[in-house]
Design a protein around this motif. Sequence first.
Motif, PDB file in Angstrom:
ATOM      1  N   VAL A   1      39.810  42.476  50.209  1.00  0.00           N
ATOM      2  CA  VAL A   1      40.526  41.034  49.991  1.00  0.00           C
ATOM      3  C   VAL A   1      39.636  40.213  48.858  1.00  0.00           C
ATOM      4  O   VAL A   1      38.479  40.158  49.030  1.00  0.00           O
ATOM      5  N   LYS A   2      40.604  39.691  47.769  1.00  0.00           N
ATOM      6  CA  LYS A   2      39.769  38.770  46.827  1.00  0.00           C
ATOM      7  C   LYS A   2      40.399  37.868  46.293  1.00  0.00           C
ATOM      8  O   LYS A   2      41.843  38.020  46.092  1.00  0.00           O
ATOM      9  N   GLU A   3      40.133  36.683  46.322  1.00  0.00           N
ATOM     10  CA  GLU A   3      40.850  35.356  45.720  1.00  0.00           C
ATOM     11  C   GLU A   3      41.105  35.774  44.173  1.00  0.00           C
ATOM     12  O   GLU A   3      40.144  36.356  43.422  1.00  0.00           O
ATOM     13  N   MET A   4      42.190  35.502  43.655  1.00  0.00           N
ATOM     14  CA  MET A   4      42.343  35.477  42.290  1.00  0.00           C
ATOM     15  C   MET A   4      43.624  34.655  42.004  1.00  0.00           C
ATOM     16  O   MET A   4      44.521  34.476  42.690  1.00  0.00           O
ATOM     17  N   SER A   5      43.693  34.163  40.544  1.00  0.00           N
ATOM     18  CA  SER A   5      44.638  33.431  40.202  1.00  0.00           C
ATOM     19  C   SER A   5      45.833  34.315  40.035  1.00  0.00           C
ATOM     20  O   SER A   5      45.888  35.514  39.997  1.00  0.00           O
ATOM     21  N   ASP A   6      47.015  33.972  39.763  1.00  0.00           N
ATOM     22  CA  ASP A   6      48.306  34.390  39.342  1.00  0.00           C
ATOM     23  C   ASP A   6      48.237  35.678  38.207  1.00  0.00           C
ATOM     24  O   ASP A   6      48.528  36.668  38.284  1.00  0.00           O
ATOM     25  N   ASP A   7      47.755  34.780  37.023  1.00  0.00           N
ATOM     26  CA  ASP A   7      47.343  35.598  36.117  1.00  0.00           C
ATOM     27  C   ASP A   7      46.506  36.653  36.168  1.00  0.00           C
ATOM     28  O   ASP A   7      46.430  37.888  35.659  1.00  0.00           O
ATOM     29  N   GLU A   8      45.156  36.467  36.936  1.00  0.00           N
ATOM     30  CA  GLU A   8      44.208  37.282  37.284  1.00  0.00           C
ATOM     31  C   GLU A   8      44.737  38.651  38.040  1.00  0.00           C
ATOM     32  O   GLU A   8      44.494  39.788  37.590  1.00  0.00           O
ATOM     33  N   ALA A   9      45.556  38.181  39.121  1.00  0.00           N
ATOM     34  CA  ALA A   9      46.155  39.402  39.772  1.00  0.00           C
ATOM     35  C   ALA A   9      47.040  40.128  39.077  1.00  0.00           C
ATOM     36  O   ALA A   9      47.117  41.407  39.056  1.00  0.00           O
ATOM     37  N   THR A  10      47.900  39.562  38.130  1.00  0.00           N
ATOM     38  CA  THR A  10      48.848  40.418  37.373  1.00  0.00           C
ATOM     39  C   THR A  10      47.984  41.473  36.516  1.00  0.00           C
ATOM     40  O   THR A  10      48.427  42.561  36.245  1.00  0.00           O
ATOM     41  N   ILE A  11      47.045  40.660  35.736  1.00  0.00           N
ATOM     42  CA  ILE A  11      46.323  41.641  34.790  1.00  0.00           C
ATOM     43  C   ILE A  11      45.778  42.870  35.575  1.00  0.00           C
ATOM     44  O   ILE A  11      45.492  44.067  35.273  1.00  0.00           O
ATOM     45  N   ILE A  12      44.685  42.623  36.603  1.00  0.00           N
ATOM     46  CA  ILE A  12      44.224  43.563  37.583  1.00  0.00           C
ATOM     47  C   ILE A  12      45.405  44.870  38.128  1.00  0.00           C
ATOM     48  O   ILE A  12      45.115  45.826  38.256  1.00  0.00           O
ATOM     49  N   MET A  13      46.425  44.062  38.606  1.00  0.00           N
ATOM     50  CA  MET A  13      47.657  44.932  39.231  1.00  0.00           C
ATOM     51  C   MET A  13      47.892  45.879  38.228  1.00  0.00           C
ATOM     52  O   MET A  13      48.125  47.214  38.196  1.00  0.00           O
ATOM     53  N   VAL A  14      48.166  45.420  36.814  1.00  0.00           N
ATOM     54  CA  VAL A  14      48.797  46.113  35.711  1.00  0.00           C
ATOM     55  C   VAL A  14      47.476  47.453  35.348  1.00  0.00           C
ATOM     56  O   VAL A  14      47.918  48.502  35.308  1.00  0.00           O
ATOM     57  N   ASP A  15      46.318  47.037  35.102  1.00  0.00           N
ATOM     58  CA  ASP A  15      45.244  47.823  34.897  1.00  0.00           C
ATOM     59  C   ASP A  15      44.935  48.776  35.946  1.00  0.00           C
ATOM     60  O   ASP A  15      44.663  50.040  35.592  1.00  0.00           O
ATOM     61  N   ALA A  16      45.185  48.561  37.273  1.00  0.00           N
ATOM     62  CA  ALA A  16      44.934  49.550  38.388  1.00  0.00           C
ATOM     63  C   ALA A  16      45.895  50.453  38.159  1.00  0.00           C
ATOM     64  O   ALA A  16      45.568  51.964  38.324  1.00  0.00           O
ATOM     65  N   ASN A  17      47.108  50.118  37.913  1.00  0.00           N
ATOM     66  CA  ASN A  17      48.356  51.261  37.894  1.00  0.00           C
ATOM     67  C   ASN A  17      48.514  51.801  36.636  1.00  0.00           C
ATOM     68  O   ASN A  17      48.804  53.052  36.853  1.00  0.00           O
ATOM     69  N   VAL A  18      48.217  51.313  35.509  1.00  0.00           N
ATOM     70  CA  VAL A  18      48.398  52.048  34.321  1.00  0.00           C
ATOM     71  C   VAL A  18      47.451  53.302  34.117  1.00  0.00           C
ATOM     72  O   VAL A  18      47.587  54.072  33.036  1.00  0.00           O
ATOM     73  N   GLN A  19      46.482  53.492  35.089  1.00  0.00           N
ATOM     74  CA  GLN A  19      45.415  54.467  34.918  1.00  0.00           C
ATOM     75  C   GLN A  19      46.119  55.902  35.539  1.00  0.00           C
ATOM     76  O   GLN A  19      45.345  56.852  35.162  1.00  0.00           O
ATOM     77  N   ARG A  20      47.302  55.658  36.020  1.00  0.00           N
ATOM     78  CA  ARG A  20      47.935  56.908  36.614  1.00  0.00           C
ATOM     79  C   ARG A  20      48.055  58.069  35.439  1.00  0.00           C
ATOM     80  O   ARG A  20      48.485  57.581  34.273  1.00  0.00           O
ATOM     81  N   GLU A  21      47.965  59.138  35.795  1.00  0.00           N
ATOM     82  CA  GLU A  21      48.236  60.290  34.564  1.00  0.00           C
ATOM     83  C   GLU A  21      49.664  60.138  34.080  1.00  0.00           C
ATOM     84  O   GLU A  21      49.810  60.550  33.050  1.00  0.00           O
TER      85      GLU A  21
END
Length: 306
Positions: free
Chosen positions: A100-120
């Motif tokens: 669990v981590k506090e983050m802003s909407d924009d921070e959450a968006t960027i991390i969400m994308v970066d985490a999923n875009v690493q899929r093969e």
Amino acid sequence: MASRVAGKIKLQSVDELLGVPEIAGTQEIEIGRIHAFPNHPFKVLDDEKMDTLVDSIRENGILNPVIVRPDNSGDYEMISGHRRLHAAGIAGLKKVPAIVKEMSDDEATIIMVDANVQREEILPSERAFSLKMKMDAMRRQGARIDVDGTCCTECDKSGKKTASIVGDQVGLKARQVHKYIRLTELVPEILEFIDQKKITITMGVDLSYLNEQIQKWVYEYYKDNGFLKPVQVEALKNYPNLSNATQQSVISIMNDALPKKSVSAKITFSEKKLDKYFPSHFSSKDRENIIIQLLEKWSDEQGQTI
């Protein structure tokens, strides 16, 4: 920030992005208290890979915790781990390990994308919407005032354009990033054709500049005819005042753009007609030879009379 290894792009792991250890600080959270990220662009499919993930979770549990952030209602919003959460539900788990981590909407968006875009494997539609979401978030974060006093939402604080920054992180050129983002202007039906590789990305980019109604007519044309050629898309792209066209005129434009088939002269005779002139024991080859001989004789006679 992405790093390059042996000429390839290597993105940071989610833990590196979040600045947290891999396991430390994890909590067991009830699945029902975690809701999906708004407009999450990555598809969670019940396919063979999902079956494999479900079997793995049943046997070993969830090895990597999901990433969530607290919401205003006391529950949690998923940042990374939508597939793991879905598989856990199928496997019958009631809780999942989560960071669990506090983050802003924009921070959450960027991390969400970066985490999923690493899929093969990632579909063009997933890449298109995820890049758009990340670029929009980065523009909001990196908006600055230029020396002339004008606002620059296309650049970060160093002045580098956002598309170039995003592209560097996923191994794409800025122009490729812009092409993918154009795909978000397509109607869902045509975008699905691109995911299915029935239509190329280049064709999709050109179609994205047409209005929604024209795109729907193009989709219906493909559905009825089973094909869509680049030359047809080019014809629509270059047609003047296309926005005022009717469905029938759009169909005509597309049909007229196709290469015209050469019409070869072909004459056929029914067996009944030929039986009048040939004995019944004559084979098809015998009949053909006699017809050719008669035509040659006729051609010679014509030449003599000219």
